[in-house]
Design a protein around this motif. Structure first.
Motif, PDB file in Angstrom:
ATOM      1  N   PHE A 169       0.906  -1.005   0.089  1.00  0.00           N
ATOM      2  CA  PHE A 169       0.091  -0.010   0.152  1.00  0.00           C
ATOM      3  C   PHE A 169       0.764   1.263  -0.160  1.00  0.00           C
ATOM      4  O   PHE A 169       1.787   1.315   0.707  1.00  0.00           O
ATOM      5  CB  PHE A 169      -0.864   0.174   1.159  1.00  0.00           C
ATOM      6  CG  PHE A 169      -2.059   1.075   1.243  1.00  0.00           C
ATOM      7  CD1 PHE A 169      -3.000   1.017   0.276  1.00  0.00           C
ATOM      8  CD2 PHE A 169      -1.519   2.450   1.800  1.00  0.00           C
ATOM      9  CE1 PHE A 169      -4.029   1.786   0.408  1.00  0.00           C
ATOM     10  CE2 PHE A 169      -2.724   3.354   1.902  1.00  0.00           C
ATOM     11  CZ  PHE A 169      -3.685   3.003   1.039  1.00  0.00           C
ATOM     12  N   ALA A 170       0.561   2.218  -0.647  1.00  0.00           N
ATOM     13  CA  ALA A 170       1.299   3.499  -1.127  1.00  0.00           C
ATOM     14  C   ALA A 170       0.582   4.511  -0.744  1.00  0.00           C
ATOM     15  O   ALA A 170      -0.548   4.603  -0.909  1.00  0.00           O
ATOM     16  CB  ALA A 170       1.848   3.372  -2.509  1.00  0.00           C
ATOM     17  N   VAL A 188       5.872   3.346   0.758  1.00  0.00           N
ATOM     18  CA  VAL A 188       5.055   2.009   0.496  1.00  0.00           C
ATOM     19  C   VAL A 188       5.303   1.051   1.567  1.00  0.00           C
ATOM     20  O   VAL A 188       6.558   0.747   1.560  1.00  0.00           O
ATOM     21  CB  VAL A 188       5.756   1.516  -1.056  1.00  0.00           C
ATOM     22  CG1 VAL A 188       4.857   0.393  -1.529  1.00  0.00           C
ATOM     23  CG2 VAL A 188       5.718   2.662  -2.166  1.00  0.00           C
ATOM     24  N   LEU A 189       4.291   0.443   1.914  1.00  0.00           N
ATOM     25  CA  LEU A 189       4.238  -0.538   2.912  1.00  0.00           C
ATOM     26  C   LEU A 189       4.080  -1.796   2.358  1.00  0.00           C
ATOM     27  O   LEU A 189       3.065  -2.147   1.711  1.00  0.00           O
ATOM     28  CB  LEU A 189       3.639  -0.208   4.256  1.00  0.00           C
ATOM     29  CG  LEU A 189       3.607  -1.359   5.125  1.00  0.00           C
ATOM     30  CD1 LEU A 189       4.897  -1.629   5.922  1.00  0.00           C
ATOM     31  CD2 LEU A 189       2.556  -0.923   6.352  1.00  0.00           C
ATOM     32  N   THR A 201      18.593 -19.251   3.340  1.00  0.00           N
ATOM     33  CA  THR A 201      19.162 -18.139   2.801  1.00  0.00           C
ATOM     34  C   THR A 201      18.569 -16.679   3.201  1.00  0.00           C
ATOM     35  O   THR A 201      19.135 -15.671   3.104  1.00  0.00           O
ATOM     36  CB  THR A 201      18.994 -18.469   1.163  1.00  0.00           C
ATOM     37  OG1 THR A 201      17.608 -18.375   0.964  1.00  0.00           O
ATOM     38  CG2 THR A 201      19.977 -19.514   0.706  1.00  0.00           C
ATOM     39  N   ILE A 202      17.537 -16.825   3.844  1.00  0.00           N
ATOM     40  CA  ILE A 202      16.593 -15.647   4.163  1.00  0.00           C
ATOM     41  C   ILE A 202      15.533 -15.892   5.459  1.00  0.00           C
ATOM     42  O   ILE A 202      14.958 -16.955   5.112  1.00  0.00           O
ATOM     43  CB  ILE A 202      15.878 -15.220   2.848  1.00  0.00           C
ATOM     44  CG1 ILE A 202      14.987 -13.583   3.128  1.00  0.00           C
ATOM     45  CG2 ILE A 202      14.832 -16.203   2.142  1.00  0.00           C
ATOM     46  CD1 ILE A 202      14.401 -13.039   2.011  1.00  0.00           C
ATOM     47  N   SER A 203      15.706 -14.980   6.097  1.00  0.00           N
ATOM     48  CA  SER A 203      14.781 -15.172   7.314  1.00  0.00           C
ATOM     49  C   SER A 203      13.212 -14.895   6.743  1.00  0.00           C
ATOM     50  O   SER A 203      12.947 -14.390   5.679  1.00  0.00           O
ATOM     51  CB  SER A 203      15.063 -14.069   8.493  1.00  0.00           C
ATOM     52  OG  SER A 203      16.375 -14.160   8.825  1.00  0.00           O
ATOM     53  N   THR A 204      12.418 -15.611   7.753  1.00  0.00           N
ATOM     54  CA  THR A 204      10.934 -15.808   7.240  1.00  0.00           C
ATOM     55  C   THR A 204      10.376 -14.336   7.833  1.00  0.00           C
ATOM     56  O   THR A 204      11.114 -13.599   8.636  1.00  0.00           O
ATOM     57  CB  THR A 204      10.085 -16.897   7.788  1.00  0.00           C
ATOM     58  OG1 THR A 204      10.507 -16.807   9.319  1.00  0.00           O
ATOM     59  CG2 THR A 204      10.630 -18.215   7.264  1.00  0.00           C
ATOM     60  N   ASP A 205       9.275 -14.074   7.617  1.00  0.00           N
ATOM     61  CA  ASP A 205       8.408 -13.058   8.096  1.00  0.00           C
ATOM     62  C   ASP A 205       8.740 -11.685   7.684  1.00  0.00           C
ATOM     63  O   ASP A 205       8.833 -10.688   8.665  1.00  0.00           O
ATOM     64  CB  ASP A 205       8.061 -13.000   9.488  1.00  0.00           C
ATOM     65  CG  ASP A 205       6.938 -12.125   9.987  1.00  0.00           C
ATOM     66  OD1 ASP A 205       5.872 -11.854   9.336  1.00  0.00           O
ATOM     67  OD2 ASP A 205       7.147 -11.643  11.165  1.00  0.00           O
ATOM     68  N   LEU A 206       9.374 -11.469   6.613  1.00  0.00           N
ATOM     69  CA  LEU A 206       9.995 -10.162   6.005  1.00  0.00           C
ATOM     70  C   LEU A 206       9.016  -9.566   4.864  1.00  0.00           C
ATOM     71  O   LEU A 206       8.652 -10.280   4.121  1.00  0.00           O
ATOM     72  CB  LEU A 206      11.556 -10.366   5.424  1.00  0.00           C
ATOM     73  CG  LEU A 206      12.702 -10.847   6.418  1.00  0.00           C
ATOM     74  CD1 LEU A 206      13.834 -11.096   5.742  1.00  0.00           C
ATOM     75  CD2 LEU A 206      12.575  -9.909   7.626  1.00  0.00           C
ATOM     76  N   LYS A 207       8.951  -8.258   5.291  1.00  0.00           N
ATOM     77  CA  LYS A 207       8.055  -7.442   4.119  1.00  0.00           C
ATOM     78  C   LYS A 207       8.903  -6.386   3.582  1.00  0.00           C
ATOM     79  O   LYS A 207       9.899  -5.760   4.275  1.00  0.00           O
ATOM     80  CB  LYS A 207       6.943  -7.078   4.656  1.00  0.00           C
ATOM     81  CG  LYS A 207       5.995  -8.241   5.084  1.00  0.00           C
ATOM     82  CD  LYS A 207       4.929  -7.560   5.951  1.00  0.00           C
ATOM     83  CE  LYS A 207       3.877  -8.798   6.061  1.00  0.00           C
ATOM     84  NZ  LYS A 207       4.258  -9.810   7.194  1.00  0.00           N
ATOM     85  N   ASN A 208       8.547  -5.865   2.366  1.00  0.00           N
ATOM     86  CA  ASN A 208       9.425  -4.728   1.929  1.00  0.00           C
ATOM     87  C   ASN A 208       8.817  -3.415   2.445  1.00  0.00           C
ATOM     88  O   ASN A 208       7.737  -3.271   2.876  1.00  0.00           O
ATOM     89  CB  ASN A 208       9.117  -4.746   0.442  1.00  0.00           C
ATOM     90  CG  ASN A 208      10.061  -5.873  -0.214  1.00  0.00           C
ATOM     91  OD1 ASN A 208      11.255  -6.031   0.119  1.00  0.00           O
ATOM     92  ND2 ASN A 208       9.383  -6.605  -1.078  1.00  0.00           N
TER      93      ASN A 208
END
Length: 219
Positions: A169-170, A188-189, A201-208
């Motif tokens: 959402f922006a 932008v969330l 290779t990457i942690s979980t529960d990540l958002k941009n």
């Protein structure tokens, strides 16, 4: 989320004088100040997302003017986001890793635009994204008892670990001059998780998460 986007567009168009609509197009480019939000730790170490990624965005815009106050602005952008994180487990395995998570998307913001005063406007709405590049760049420092420090670099393709689609959402503002030049600022969330599932290779529960500053021109 796609149903929400369609409903959002339909509501906006049906609530105004669509028959009076005019369309203008333009180009824009700018800087992204991106980071990742969410749980960034695992059971073996602390992984801190202490810095973001500075990237860029570039693309085209289209504005559908519905009235003097309201319009619908859609964009098609190439956008670089991501994060930086560190893993320091030297007491256990002798390794310290500084990693850059690089994620590049084709994004489609669909924004309701309200003109507050002359060229000043507020924008808000959903954003869809499709991943086109995903990798981690690691800088690995290793050391141990009676072993000299060594530094090496590696790049890992993580496309199989990343969700193809991103939804967010922006919200932001824009100011346009009479000659067509404009400047925009936007936050932008991300609402979708970056990884597909739990991977090493990457942690979980990540958002941009990204803050954008743009310059553009409407023809």
């Amino acid at each position: 989320m796609y149903k929400f986007t369609i409903a959002f567009i339909t509501l906006l168009l049906s609530s105004s004088g669509y028959s009076q609509a005019t369309i203008s197009v333009g180009i824009k480019a700018g800087v992204n100040f991106a980071s990742a939000t969410g749980d960034a730790s695992d059971s073996n170490s602390q992984i801190g997302y202490d810095e973001g990624r500075t990237g860029f965005h570039v693309g085209v815009i289209s504005e559908l003017s519905i009235s003097n106050k309201f319009s619908l602005q859609t964009e098609l952008l190439y956008s670089q986001v991501g994060a930086n994180y560190s893993y320091d487990n030297r007491p256990a395995d002798g390794a310290k890793v500084d990693s850059d998570l690089n994620l590049d998307y084709i994004t489609l913001p669909i924004l309701a635009k309200y003109y507050v005063y002359k060229g000043l406007s507020l924008l808000a709405g959903p954003q869809l994204g499709y991943i086109v590049n995903s990798e981690i760049e690691n800088e690995i420092l290793t050391s141990g008892f009676l072993v000299p420090e060594t530094l090496r670099n590696e790049t890992i393709d993580i496309k199989d670990d990343i969700n193809n689609f991103d939804f967010g959402f922006a919200i932001g503002s824009s100011y346009e001059l009479n000659n067509g030049l404009f400047i925009q600022a936007r936050y932008v969330l991300g609402l979708s998780e970056i990884p597909k599932n739990e991977e090493q290779t990457i942690s979980t529960d990540l958002k941009n998460e990204v803050f954008q500053v743009s310059l553009g021109y409407k023809f």
